[in-house]
Design a protein around this motif. Structure first.
Motif, PDB file in Angstrom:
ATOM      1  N   GLY A  97      -5.339 -11.125  10.844  1.00  0.00           N
ATOM      2  CA  GLY A  97      -6.373 -11.555   9.920  1.00  0.00           C
ATOM      3  C   GLY A  97      -7.004 -10.449   9.113  1.00  0.00           C
ATOM      4  O   GLY A  97      -7.854 -10.711   8.258  1.00  0.00           O
ATOM      5  N   ALA A  98      -6.598  -9.188   9.341  1.00  0.00           N
ATOM      6  CA  ALA A  98      -7.195  -8.053   8.634  1.00  0.00           C
ATOM      7  C   ALA A  98      -6.323  -7.638   7.446  1.00  0.00           C
ATOM      8  O   ALA A  98      -5.106  -7.847   7.440  1.00  0.00           O
ATOM      9  N   GLN A  99      -6.956  -7.056   6.449  1.00  0.00           N
ATOM     10  CA  GLN A  99      -6.241  -6.448   5.332  1.00  0.00           C
ATOM     11  C   GLN A  99      -6.055  -4.968   5.638  1.00  0.00           C
ATOM     12  O   GLN A  99      -7.000  -4.287   6.034  1.00  0.00           O
ATOM     13  N   ILE A 100      -4.842  -4.473   5.465  1.00  0.00           N
ATOM     14  CA  ILE A 100      -4.561  -3.058   5.719  1.00  0.00           C
ATOM     15  C   ILE A 100      -4.820  -2.281   4.435  1.00  0.00           C
ATOM     16  O   ILE A 100      -4.133  -2.473   3.425  1.00  0.00           O
ATOM     17  N   ASP A 101      -5.807  -1.410   4.446  1.00  0.00           N
ATOM     18  CA  ASP A 101      -6.158  -0.621   3.268  1.00  0.00           C
ATOM     19  C   ASP A 101      -5.387   0.692   3.209  1.00  0.00           C
ATOM     20  O   ASP A 101      -5.106   1.205   2.126  1.00  0.00           O
ATOM     21  N   SER A 102      -5.075   1.251   4.376  1.00  0.00           N
ATOM     22  CA  SER A 102      -4.443   2.575   4.426  1.00  0.00           C
ATOM     23  C   SER A 102      -3.670   2.689   5.729  1.00  0.00           C
ATOM     24  O   SER A 102      -4.120   2.204   6.770  1.00  0.00           O
ATOM     25  N   LEU A 103      -2.481   3.335   5.668  1.00  0.00           N
ATOM     26  CA  LEU A 103      -1.641   3.512   6.849  1.00  0.00           C
ATOM     27  C   LEU A 103      -0.896   4.828   6.715  1.00  0.00           C
ATOM     28  O   LEU A 103      -0.140   5.018   5.762  1.00  0.00           O
ATOM     29  N   ARG A 104      -1.115   5.744   7.663  1.00  0.00           N
ATOM     30  CA  ARG A 104      -0.426   7.037   7.644  1.00  0.00           C
ATOM     31  C   ARG A 104       0.092   7.344   9.041  1.00  0.00           C
ATOM     32  O   ARG A 104      -0.647   7.221  10.033  1.00  0.00           O
ATOM     33  N   ILE A 105       1.365   7.745   9.127  1.00  0.00           N
ATOM     34  CA  ILE A 105       1.974   8.123  10.394  1.00  0.00           C
ATOM     35  C   ILE A 105       1.779   9.623  10.601  1.00  0.00           C
ATOM     36  O   ILE A 105       1.943  10.417   9.667  1.00  0.00           O
ATOM     37  N   SER A 106       1.434  10.013  11.814  1.00  0.00           N
ATOM     38  CA  SER A 106       1.157  11.419  12.109  1.00  0.00           C
ATOM     39  C   SER A 106       2.414  12.269  12.022  1.00  0.00           C
ATOM     40  O   SER A 106       3.538  11.764  12.069  1.00  0.00           O
ATOM     41  N   ARG A 107       2.223  13.572  11.909  1.00  0.00           N
ATOM     42  CA  ARG A 107       3.331  14.516  11.825  1.00  0.00           C
ATOM     43  C   ARG A 107       4.251  14.410  13.032  1.00  0.00           C
ATOM     44  O   ARG A 107       5.471  14.554  12.910  1.00  0.00           O
ATOM     45  N   ASP A 108       3.695  14.124  14.221  1.00  0.00           N
ATOM     46  CA  ASP A 108       4.514  14.002  15.428  1.00  0.00           C
ATOM     47  C   ASP A 108       5.244  12.672  15.509  1.00  0.00           C
ATOM     48  O   ASP A 108       6.123  12.489  16.352  1.00  0.00           O
ATOM     49  N   GLY A 109       4.892  11.715  14.672  1.00  0.00           N
ATOM     50  CA  GLY A 109       5.555  10.420  14.649  1.00  0.00           C
ATOM     51  C   GLY A 109       5.109   9.467  15.732  1.00  0.00           C
ATOM     52  O   GLY A 109       5.624   8.346  15.822  1.00  0.00           O
ATOM     53  N   ILE A 117       0.843  -1.200   0.000  1.00  0.00           N
ATOM     54  CA  ILE A 117       0.000   0.000   0.000  1.00  0.00           C
ATOM     55  C   ILE A 117       0.873   1.242   0.000  1.00  0.00           C
ATOM     56  O   ILE A 117       2.085   1.183   0.255  1.00  0.00           O
ATOM     57  N   GLN A 118       0.251   2.389  -0.286  1.00  0.00           N
ATOM     58  CA  GLN A 118       0.975   3.663  -0.375  1.00  0.00           C
ATOM     59  C   GLN A 118       1.839   3.889   0.850  1.00  0.00           C
ATOM     60  O   GLN A 118       1.370   3.800   1.983  1.00  0.00           O
ATOM     61  N   PRO A 119       3.126   4.185   0.677  1.00  0.00           N
ATOM     62  CA  PRO A 119       4.018   4.380   1.821  1.00  0.00           C
ATOM     63  C   PRO A 119       3.770   5.696   2.539  1.00  0.00           C
ATOM     64  O   PRO A 119       3.231   6.646   1.977  1.00  0.00           O
ATOM     65  N   SER A 120       4.177   5.717   3.812  1.00  0.00           N
ATOM     66  CA  SER A 120       4.130   6.917   4.643  1.00  0.00           C
ATOM     67  C   SER A 120       5.495   7.073   5.291  1.00  0.00           C
ATOM     68  O   SER A 120       6.040   6.106   5.839  1.00  0.00           O
ATOM     69  N   MET A 121       6.081   8.266   5.245  1.00  0.00           N
ATOM     70  CA  MET A 121       7.433   8.507   5.759  1.00  0.00           C
ATOM     71  C   MET A 121       7.359   9.389   6.999  1.00  0.00           C
ATOM     72  O   MET A 121       6.725  10.447   6.978  1.00  0.00           O
ATOM     73  N   ASP A 122       7.996   8.944   8.102  1.00  0.00           N
ATOM     74  CA  ASP A 122       7.885   9.693   9.352  1.00  0.00           C
ATOM     75  C   ASP A 122       9.102  10.568   9.622  1.00  0.00           C
ATOM     76  O   ASP A 122      10.117  10.506   8.910  1.00  0.00           O
ATOM     77  N   LEU A 123       9.008  11.395  10.666  1.00  0.00           N
ATOM     78  CA  LEU A 123      10.061  12.347  10.999  1.00  0.00           C
ATOM     79  C   LEU A 123      11.360  11.665  11.420  1.00  0.00           C
ATOM     80  O   LEU A 123      12.430  12.251  11.311  1.00  0.00           O
ATOM     81  N   ALA A 124      11.262  10.440  11.922  1.00  0.00           N
ATOM     82  CA  ALA A 124      12.454   9.727  12.384  1.00  0.00           C
ATOM     83  C   ALA A 124      13.177   9.007  11.249  1.00  0.00           C
ATOM     84  O   ALA A 124      14.167   8.319  11.494  1.00  0.00           O
ATOM     85  N   GLY A 125      12.690   9.151  10.009  1.00  0.00           N
ATOM     86  CA  GLY A 125      13.376   8.575   8.867  1.00  0.00           C
ATOM     87  C   GLY A 125      12.875   7.212   8.427  1.00  0.00           C
ATOM     88  O   GLY A 125      13.478   6.588   7.549  1.00  0.00           O
ATOM     89  N   TRP A 126      11.778   6.737   9.008  1.00  0.00           N
ATOM     90  CA  TRP A 126      11.247   5.410   8.667  1.00  0.00           C
ATOM     91  C   TRP A 126      10.146   5.528   7.618  1.00  0.00           C
ATOM     92  O   TRP A 126       9.320   6.438   7.667  1.00  0.00           O
ATOM     93  N   THR A 127      10.143   4.581   6.691  1.00  0.00           N
ATOM     94  CA  THR A 127       9.090   4.494   5.677  1.00  0.00           C
ATOM     95  C   THR A 127       8.189   3.319   6.015  1.00  0.00           C
ATOM     96  O   THR A 127       8.660   2.193   6.180  1.00  0.00           O
ATOM     97  N   TRP A 128       6.891   3.589   6.112  1.00  0.00           N
ATOM     98  CA  TRP A 128       5.910   2.585   6.522  1.00  0.00           C
ATOM     99  C   TRP A 128       5.051   2.179   5.329  1.00  0.00           C
ATOM    100  O   TRP A 128       4.666   2.997   4.500  1.00  0.00           O
ATOM    101  N   THR A 129       4.728   0.897   5.271  1.00  0.00           N
ATOM    102  CA  THR A 129       3.774   0.392   4.301  1.00  0.00           C
ATOM    103  C   THR A 129       3.163  -0.871   4.885  1.00  0.00           C
ATOM    104  O   THR A 129       3.405  -1.213   6.048  1.00  0.00           O
TER     105      THR A 129
END
Length: 379
Positions: free
Chosen positions: A238-250, A194-206
């Motif tokens: 058991g769930a499908q992740i449709d969307s994941l976004r990390i907040s500005r504060d991380g 899914i679409q990646p999200s990049m946080d303030l600490a330098g990590w990319t989440w998907t």
């Protein structure tokens, strides 16, 4: 990090707010945020009087047993940020069992807390298989990056600080990263990423929905910090992740997850170690109850989100939801396949169809002359 609570309005409101603050964060933030107050902190008496706009907080000696000047300043800042939201409070006075608390030196300073800090007003997007910036009505090619057209790039992300980027290939089986020097690197392989999200600490989440533990966090420097880390979350099993976004504060993750025929929206705290490495999500997430169908959710401020069920064959109604409980529905847009919103004041909301890009003007959608797809604000 905001921790939204409800209190009855009256003479005891300030007391209730301070007592809640001393009790620590809400369950969905446990172990994801740190308070300046220890678990031994208590009011000397259950009262926080307010006189001429000044709230007086008298705390027990245990509160200050190991307190430094810096921690005392952080205590004051937490109290001020909490209480000055009330019309009756302009400032706070901190007491230690009826004695005013003073610093040992006047040279100690802390960085002021940023309430709802704004993201950059420049978005990242894809145009003709290349990365582009979208700012206002302008679309500008991103310089200093390699040619990525051979990957059929989709769903780009841009770091909140620095010049790092991430994107998926067209089949959504690979996550690619571009570092500050412009070097392209394969970060992750999987299925149904899914679409990646990049946080303030330098990590990319998907999320890799083909894996038994779908959520993944990738460090900025894979050579030094290793490969992508699976983030085990028991309540998402058991769930499908449709969307994941990390907040500005991380400190928080906004998640849309589907299990069977049921789709849910959650906010959970991000648990990290002392070096900022993600270790998990909190066990008791806050659940959001949208009034519209949902398959994506974005941070609109530090205490509000925008949700929608994107799709190219029907009119899509997005909604803005605040954690205080209010909501506002955005105008319908036929075939909305993407939406982007940025944290902070005066950040435009963008929406896209398969052929056009729009900005929100009032509660209407205004078509832009140029087109970019998969636009996203930093983060």
């Amino acid at each position: 990090v905001p921790d939204i609570r409800w209190f009855t309005s009256g003479s005891g409101t300030t007391t209730s707010m301070v007592e809640a603050l001393l009790d620590g964060p809400a369950p969905y933030l446990q172990n994801a945020v740190i308070s300046a107050f220890s678990t031994a902190s208590e009011l000397v008496r259950s009262a926080v009087p307010v006189r001429d706009g000044e709230a007086t907080i008298d705390l027990n000696s245990n509160t200050f047993a190991e307190a430094t000047d810096r921690s005392i300043l952080l205590m004051r800042q937490q109290l001020e940020t909490t209480l000055t939201g009330l019309a009756s409070v302009d400032s706070v006075k901190l007491l230690r069992e009826e004695n005013e608390v003073n610093l040992s030196t006047e040279d100690t300073n802390i960085e002021p807390a940023k309430v709802n800090p704004s993201t950059q007003d420049t978005l990242i997007g894809i145009s003709d298989q290349y990365l582009v910036y979208v700012k206002g009505l302008s679309i500008i090619p991103v310089g200093g990056v390699p040619d990525i057209s051979g990957y059929d790039p989709r769903d780009p992300a841009m770091s909140p600080v620095g010049n790092r980027y991430a994107f998926l290939n067209g089949r959504r089986t690979q996550l690619w990263g571009i570092d500050d020097s412009g070097q392209l690197r394969l970060s992750l392989e999987g299925q149904e990423l899914i679409q990646p999200s990049m946080d303030l600490a330098g990590w990319t989440w998907t999320a890799d929905n083909g894996a038994s533990t779908p959520i993944r966090a990738v460090p900025a420097d894979t050579e030094m910090k290793g490969e992508a880390r699976p983030i085990d979350v028991a309540w998402l099993e058991g769930a499908q992740i449709d969307s994941l976004r990390i907040s500005r504060d991380g400190a928080r993750a906004l998640i849309v997850a589907t299990e069977g025929n049921s789709t849910s929206v959650y906010v959970a705290g991000v648990i990290r170690d002392a070096e900022g490495v993600p270790r998990g999500l909190t066990d008791s997430p806050m659940k959001i109850y949208p009034e519209v169908p949902v398959n994506t959710a974005l941070w609109d401020s530090d205490s509000s989100i925008i949700v929608a069920e994107l799709g190219d064959d029907e009119a899509v109604e997005a909604a803005q939801i605040t954690f205080e409980g209010g909501s506002e529905h955005l105008q319908l847009l036929l075939g909305m396949v993407g939406i982007a919103t940025g944290v902070g004041t005066r950040r435009e909301v963008y929406a896209e169809t398969n052929e056009k890009l729009y900005t929100r003007v009032g509660n209407s959608w205004h078509e832009l002359d140029d087109f970019a797809q998969d636009v996203a604000y930093p983060g």
